[in-house]
Scaffold this motif. Structure first.
Motif, short mmCIF file in Angstrom:
data_model
loop_
_atom_site.label_atom_id
_atom_site.label_comp_id
_atom_site.label_asym_id
_atom_site.label_seq_id
_atom_site.Cartn_x
_atom_site.Cartn_y
_atom_site.Cartn_z
N UNK A 1 4.20 -0.55 11.70
CA UNK A 1 3.64 -2.05 11.03
C UNK A 1 3.78 -1.95 9.77
N UNK A 2 3.10 -0.89 9.14
CA UNK A 2 2.91 -0.89 7.88
C UNK A 2 4.36 -1.20 6.78
N UNK A 3 5.17 -0.38 7.38
CA UNK A 3 6.55 -0.69 6.83
C UNK A 3 7.11 -2.31 6.83
N UNK A 4 6.74 -2.61 7.85
CA UNK A 4 7.16 -4.09 7.95
C UNK A 4 6.17 -5.14 7.10
N UNK A 5 5.22 -4.69 6.64
CA UNK A 5 4.15 -5.41 5.95
C UNK A 5 4.42 -5.14 4.39
N UNK B 1 -8.13 -1.45 9.16
CA UNK B 1 -8.47 -0.85 7.85
C UNK B 1 -7.11 -0.23 7.00
N UNK B 2 -6.41 0.41 7.84
CA UNK B 2 -4.92 0.75 7.08
C UNK B 2 -4.21 -0.28 6.38
N UNK C 1 -2.36 -3.10 1.47
CA UNK C 1 -2.10 -4.26 0.97
C UNK C 1 -2.76 -3.98 -0.65
N UNK C 2 -3.81 -3.42 -0.56
CA UNK C 2 -4.46 -3.04 -1.93
C UNK C 2 -5.71 -4.39 -2.03
#
Length: 212
Positions: A1-5, A27-28, A33-34
């Protein structure tokens, strides 16, 4: 999911909804996103919303925020504005980032703190949302116990005051009960589009001196 974001590009005024997002994933995602970004994030019982505000959204937010700051300065009330700070509570599975928020009555309780935790710290006294992109979630602010929510939409200011755990739309602010802000704030915001920011702030300050 993070890679897609990382690959995600959201045009201004658009939003992305992700379902079945766990609290740990939420949370991740916030970490990924920062803090320095143009997007706003909302989390409600496993549904994550990511939205990019329109440019006019930011303009209205800045002017209204400046007017509130002038109001608090003229009334000699200590305050702290924390912008789009992320407010979240795992026990409720809710999180939100207002367009702007203010600690007023509870300013002293969070004075000097770098990070806030709603399990021990109070929520902001006032949250501001600009509804050009229709992203306000009153139920989340209500659950988090934010005493007052201002929503600006279609040149109108809606003032919502928390009473017995629910928002009641009122004509005046509980924080500033003697001032007709529902009419005055939109008027000065509209004037800023022709007069300019500085001229409007000066005019608003003069109005406060004569009214208060």
């Amino acid at each position: 999911m993070l890679l897609e974001l990382r690959r995600l590009s959201i045009p201004p005024g658009q939003r992305v909804l992700l379902r079945d997002v766990s609290w740990q994933e939420f949370e991740l995602i916030l970490d990924e996103l920062g803090e320095h970004r143009s997007t706003r994030v909302t989390y409600n019982n496993g549904i994550l919303e990511i939205i990019t505000p329109l440019p006019e959204h930011k303009d209205d937010k800045e002017i209204i925020s400046d007017l509130i700051k002038v109001l608090l300065e003229e009334l000699d009330i200590e305050f702290r504005s924390l912008g789009s700070t992320t407010y979240k509570k795992q026990s409720m599975l809710k999180g939100i980032e207002p367009d702007q928020c203010f600690y007023i009555q509870n300013e002293l309780a969070i004075r000097g703190k770098k990070r806030l935790d709603l399990t021990v710290d109070p929520p902001p006294d006032l949250a501001l949302e600009i509804d050009i992109t229709s992203r306000t979630h009153p139920d989340i602010y209500q659950a988090l116990g934010v005493p007052e929510l201002w929503r600006f939409e279609q040149s109108s200011l809606q003032i919502n005051v928390l009473q017995d755990g629910e928002y009641i739309e009122t004509q005046t602010s509980a924080l500033f009960p003697s001032l007709p802000l529902k009419e005055v704030i939109p008027r000065y915001l509209e004037q800023s589009k022709t007069m300019g920011r500085n001229a409007v702030i000066k005019a608003f300050r003069q109005w406060l001196k004569t009214f208060c």
